[in-house]
Design a protein around this motif. Structure first.
Motif, PDB file in Angstrom:
ATOM      1  N   THR A  41       0.822  -1.193   0.000  1.00 61.39           N
ATOM      2  CA  THR A  41       0.000   0.000   0.000  1.00 61.39           C
ATOM      3  C   THR A  41       0.862   1.252   0.000  1.00 61.39           C
ATOM      4  O   THR A  41       2.082   1.188   0.172  1.00 61.39           O
ATOM      5  N   THR A 202      -2.918  -2.192  -3.154  1.00 64.65           N
ATOM      6  CA  THR A 202      -4.209  -1.538  -3.023  1.00 64.65           C
ATOM      7  C   THR A 202      -4.064  -0.209  -2.300  1.00 64.65           C
ATOM      8  O   THR A 202      -3.176  -0.031  -1.466  1.00 64.65           O
ATOM      9  N   HIS A 203      -4.949   0.724  -2.644  1.00 65.67           N
ATOM     10  CA  HIS A 203      -5.033   1.981  -1.891  1.00 65.67           C
ATOM     11  C   HIS A 203      -6.227   1.943  -0.937  1.00 65.67           C
ATOM     12  O   HIS A 203      -6.447   2.889  -0.192  1.00 65.67           O
ATOM     13  N   ASP A 204      -6.991   0.835  -0.968  1.00 64.62           N
ATOM     14  CA  ASP A 204      -8.194   0.705  -0.152  1.00 64.62           C
ATOM     15  C   ASP A 204      -7.812   0.213   1.245  1.00 64.62           C
ATOM     16  O   ASP A 204      -7.576  -0.979   1.462  1.00 64.62           O
ATOM     17  N   VAL A 205      -7.757   1.122   2.206  1.00 66.61           N
ATOM     18  CA  VAL A 205      -7.316   0.749   3.559  1.00 66.61           C
ATOM     19  C   VAL A 205      -8.290  -0.211   4.231  1.00 66.61           C
ATOM     20  O   VAL A 205      -7.912  -0.940   5.152  1.00 66.61           O
ATOM     21  N   HIS A 206      -9.539  -0.252   3.765  1.00 66.19           N
ATOM     22  CA  HIS A 206     -10.524  -1.151   4.367  1.00 66.19           C
ATOM     23  C   HIS A 206     -10.196  -2.615   4.087  1.00 66.19           C
ATOM     24  O   HIS A 206     -10.573  -3.497   4.861  1.00 66.19           O
ATOM     25  N   LEU A 208      -7.246  -3.961   4.156  1.00 67.61           N
ATOM     26  CA  LEU A 208      -6.064  -4.411   4.881  1.00 67.61           C
ATOM     27  C   LEU A 208      -6.398  -5.263   6.099  1.00 67.61           C
ATOM     28  O   LEU A 208      -5.563  -6.033   6.564  1.00 67.61           O
ATOM     29  N   LYS A 209      -7.626  -5.124   6.629  1.00 64.77           N
ATOM     30  CA  LYS A 209      -8.022  -5.884   7.812  1.00 64.77           C
ATOM     31  C   LYS A 209      -8.856  -7.122   7.473  1.00 64.77           C
ATOM     32  O   LYS A 209      -9.308  -7.823   8.375  1.00 64.77           O
ATOM     33  N   ILE A 216       1.685  -6.196   5.939  1.00 71.67           N
ATOM     34  CA  ILE A 216       1.544  -4.947   5.208  1.00 71.67           C
ATOM     35  C   ILE A 216       2.913  -4.368   4.889  1.00 71.67           C
ATOM     36  O   ILE A 216       3.747  -4.196   5.780  1.00 71.67           O
ATOM     37  N   ARG A 218       4.392  -0.956   3.212  1.00 68.69           N
ATOM     38  CA  ARG A 218       3.926   0.389   2.856  1.00 68.69           C
ATOM     39  C   ARG A 218       5.032   1.154   2.139  1.00 68.69           C
ATOM     40  O   ARG A 218       6.143   1.285   2.660  1.00 68.69           O
TER      41      ARG A 218
END
Length: 245
Positions: A41, A202-206, A208-209, A216, A218
């Motif tokens: 990310t 991905t840029h979608d932080v949602h 990641l969980k 991760i 970064r």
């Protein structure tokens, strides 16, 4: 005996620049282990796509060393690269579907190139298209499909041959949240049950969980930070399941 390498990828002080421009990636040193699930990310322009190009062997670095599957990729003759690329599944942002082939034939392409019998191809591709919700579009060509449908075809093609490493560049960017989660679960099943190393940019932080044991990586202005220890520690093999997709 398990003859898989202890590491899938090893970068040592890798840098990348295009032409005479400043480096877009600098001093990258990390190891990716078999059976791990990584999220890559970072902000737009951080260098995610450039790093993925190095991983799927579309680009050679400007400096540093890269080993994949136990081999030095810097000194490897170009004519041997196709053998290594066949171990990879890649989901591109722009899909790269073969425009004159149907959805079915696009997904079947890796199996047919590998010499799989047509009986097995038909079963495997039919099951995969059902999984991604495209059974009814099996004979459609890309030009008649929506962006989300093309994305699902590209993902199905990338995972159909159960690659040793799957590399996905924003794989859920053109689908709705429910389908995004379903596709992520497909990657997770490939990782858990087959042992494929997965790298999802991905840029979608949602997202990641959504995968419990994911790590991760970064990127920030071409350099890597390591908030979950992804660059230091191998996966815990006891977390992995066995069985088919």
């Amino acid at each position: 005996m398990n003859d898989r390498p202890s590491e899938i990828v090893k970068f040592d002080n890798v840098g990348l620049r295009y032409g005479t421009d400043p480096e877009v990636l600098s001093d990258l040193s990390f190891t990716l282990y078999p059976g791990s699930f990584y999220f890559l990310t970072g902000a737009s322009g951080a260098g995610k796509t450039s790093l993925l190009k190095l991983l799927y062997l579309a680009q050679r670095p400007s400096r540093g060393a890269i080993r994949m599957f136990g081999k030095d990729m810097i000194t490897l003759p170009r004519e041997r690269l196709p053998d290594f690329r066949r171990r990879l599944g890649v989901v591109f942002q722009n899909f790269r579907l073969v425009q004159h082939l149907s959805a079915f034939d696009n997904v079947a392409l890796p199996l047919r190139l590998a010499g799989t019998s047509e009986t097995k191809v038909i079963k495997a591709v039919s099951d995969m298209l059902e999984w991604v919700g495209l059974s009814h579009r099996a004979q459609a060509i890309p030009a008649t499909m929506s962006g989300g449908e093309q994305q699902r075809v590209a993902i199905a093609r990338a995972v159909i041959a159960r690659p040793q490493m799957l590399i996905a560049d924003e794989p859920t960017g053109n689908v709705d949240p429910d389908m995004a989660l379903k596709l992520l679960r497909l990657f997770e099943a490939l990782n858990n049950r087959v042992g494929t190393t997965v790298v999802v940019a991905t840029h979608d932080v949602h997202l990641l969980k959504k995968v419990p044991d994911s790590l991760i990586m970064r990127l920030n202005k071409g350099r890597l930070s390591d908030p979950t220890g992804a660059l230091k520690f191998p996966p815990r093999p006891e977390n992995k399941q066995k069985g088919g997709l």
